[in-house]
Design an enzyme around this catalytic site. Structure first.
Site, PDB file in Angstrom:
ATOM      1  N   TYR A 155     -21.783  50.969  34.264  1.00 35.25           N
ATOM      2  CA  TYR A 155     -22.378  50.622  35.566  1.00 35.25           C
ATOM      3  C   TYR A 155     -21.331  50.752  36.674  1.00 35.25           C
ATOM      4  O   TYR A 155     -21.600  51.294  37.751  1.00 35.25           O
ATOM      5  CB  TYR A 155     -22.898  49.187  35.466  1.00 35.25           C
ATOM      6  CG  TYR A 155     -23.664  48.668  36.654  1.00 35.25           C
ATOM      7  CD1 TYR A 155     -25.020  48.936  36.806  1.00 35.25           C
ATOM      8  CD2 TYR A 155     -23.048  47.854  37.606  1.00 35.25           C
ATOM      9  CE1 TYR A 155     -25.745  48.407  37.875  1.00 35.25           C
ATOM     10  CE2 TYR A 155     -23.759  47.330  38.674  1.00 35.25           C
ATOM     11  CZ  TYR A 155     -25.112  47.611  38.805  1.00 35.25           C
ATOM     12  OH  TYR A 155     -25.814  47.098  39.865  1.00 35.25           O
ATOM     13  N   SER A 194     -23.171  48.583  44.885  1.00 33.26           N
ATOM     14  CA  SER A 194     -22.977  47.231  44.369  1.00 33.26           C
ATOM     15  C   SER A 194     -21.571  46.806  44.774  1.00 33.26           C
ATOM     16  O   SER A 194     -20.726  47.649  45.092  1.00 33.26           O
ATOM     17  CB  SER A 194     -23.088  47.274  42.841  1.00 33.26           C
ATOM     18  OG  SER A 194     -22.629  46.067  42.268  1.00 33.26           O
TER      19      SER A 194
END
Ligand code: NAD
Length: 260
Positions: free
Chosen positions: A155, A142
């Site tokens: 995350y 990401s």
């Protein structure tokens, strides 16, 4: 450079980015193993691939369960003879301020993103070695593999961790022809992101429109979402790249949100 006649196992392939990767690799001639928790949605992806003339099967796999991962990988090899491409993509998002972050949620994020990448790599790489052809391992990172945002401590920690894992496996696998890279999307409209819009609106006391404009897309060059096709095409390029010139890298696809 091509994925033609390769075998690709994609986790989290029943939805969103993983689904698009499955459809794209199948269109380009790979046999695809749709690995996901959700058998009904996986079967729909398989049916779409077969209808278009491609080859695919689904396996029910919780990427945090070592026995399920090993069984799914073995099923793929029994069905298609090998695994040449692993796309470790399954993922979830849970947001909280750190002082309220439930430990169980922290562990769930780590288990799916980091343990899942470890377990699928461990199971698949043996077959890449055994075939003598090597292979390509791709982790779905990401922009949060490189940057931080509020409320996403677990995350962000997990996605940064995938860079380390990719570099370690690139070193180990390189001499035997296994390349390992991370593809790092910006915001893509999938169920994972749609769920966050009302959650962030409530936590930041903002409208949902402002969450999209001021939180998600503010730092892009054009205020645009990245698409599942943008990511799937990048995955196909990396998966088809045939030399160790491209290994241990992360490729950010984010409308310029991150320019690392
Ligand atoms: P999604 O919710 O559309 O799809 C995720 C899939 O993963 C679902 O099919 C789900 O069933 C599956 N899954 C969840 N837990 C699993 C488990 N334990 N075992 C097997 N499968 C499991 O989400 P998405 O947006 O397509 O996300 C895919 C990946 O892309 C994730 O790793 C996510 O972190 C990453 N990512 C997404 C974005 C984005 O903006 N959507 C941005 C950057 C990175």
């Amino acid at each position: 450079m091509s994925v033609q006649n390769k075998v690709a196992l994609i986790t989290g392939a029943a939805s969103g980015i993983g689904r698009e990767c499955a459809l794209t690799l199948a269109r380009q001639g790979a046999a695809v193993v749709v690995a996901d928790l959700n058998p009904a949605a996986s079967e729909l992806v398989v049916a779409e691939i077969i209808k278009a003339g491609g080859r695919a099967i689904s396996v029910v796999m919780d990427v945090t369960d070592e026995d399920a991962v090993n069984a799914g990988v073995n099923r793929a090899v029994t069905e298609f003879g090998s695994i040449d491409i692993l796309v470790s993509n399954a993922g979830i998002q849970i947001i909280h301020p750190i002082e309220e972050f439930p430990y169980a949620d922290w562990k769930k994020i780590m288990a799916i993103h980091v343990d899942g990448a470890f377990l699928t790599t461990k199971a698949a790489i043996k077959h890449m070695y055994d075939s003598g052809r090597g292979g390509s391992i791709i982790y779905m990172g990401s922009v949060h593999s490189h940057q931080a945002s509020k409320l996403k401590s677990a995350y962000i920690t997990a996605k940064h961790g995938l860079l380390g894992l990719a570099r370690a496996i690139a070193k180990e696998g390189g001499p035997r022809g296994v390349r390992t890279n991370v593809v790092c999307p910006g915001f893509v409209r999938t169920p994972l992101v749609d769920k966050q819009i009302p959650e962030q609106a409530a936590l930041f006391n903002m409208s949902e429109e402002d969450v999209i404009k001021k939180v998600f897309l503010q730092e892009t060059v054009d205020g645009e979402f990245t698409t599942t096709a943008d990511i799937a095409n990048t995955v196909a390029f990396v998966a088809g790249f045939e030399t160790n010139a491209l290994t241990g890298q992360s490729i950010v696809v984010s409308h310029g949100w991150s320019m690392i």
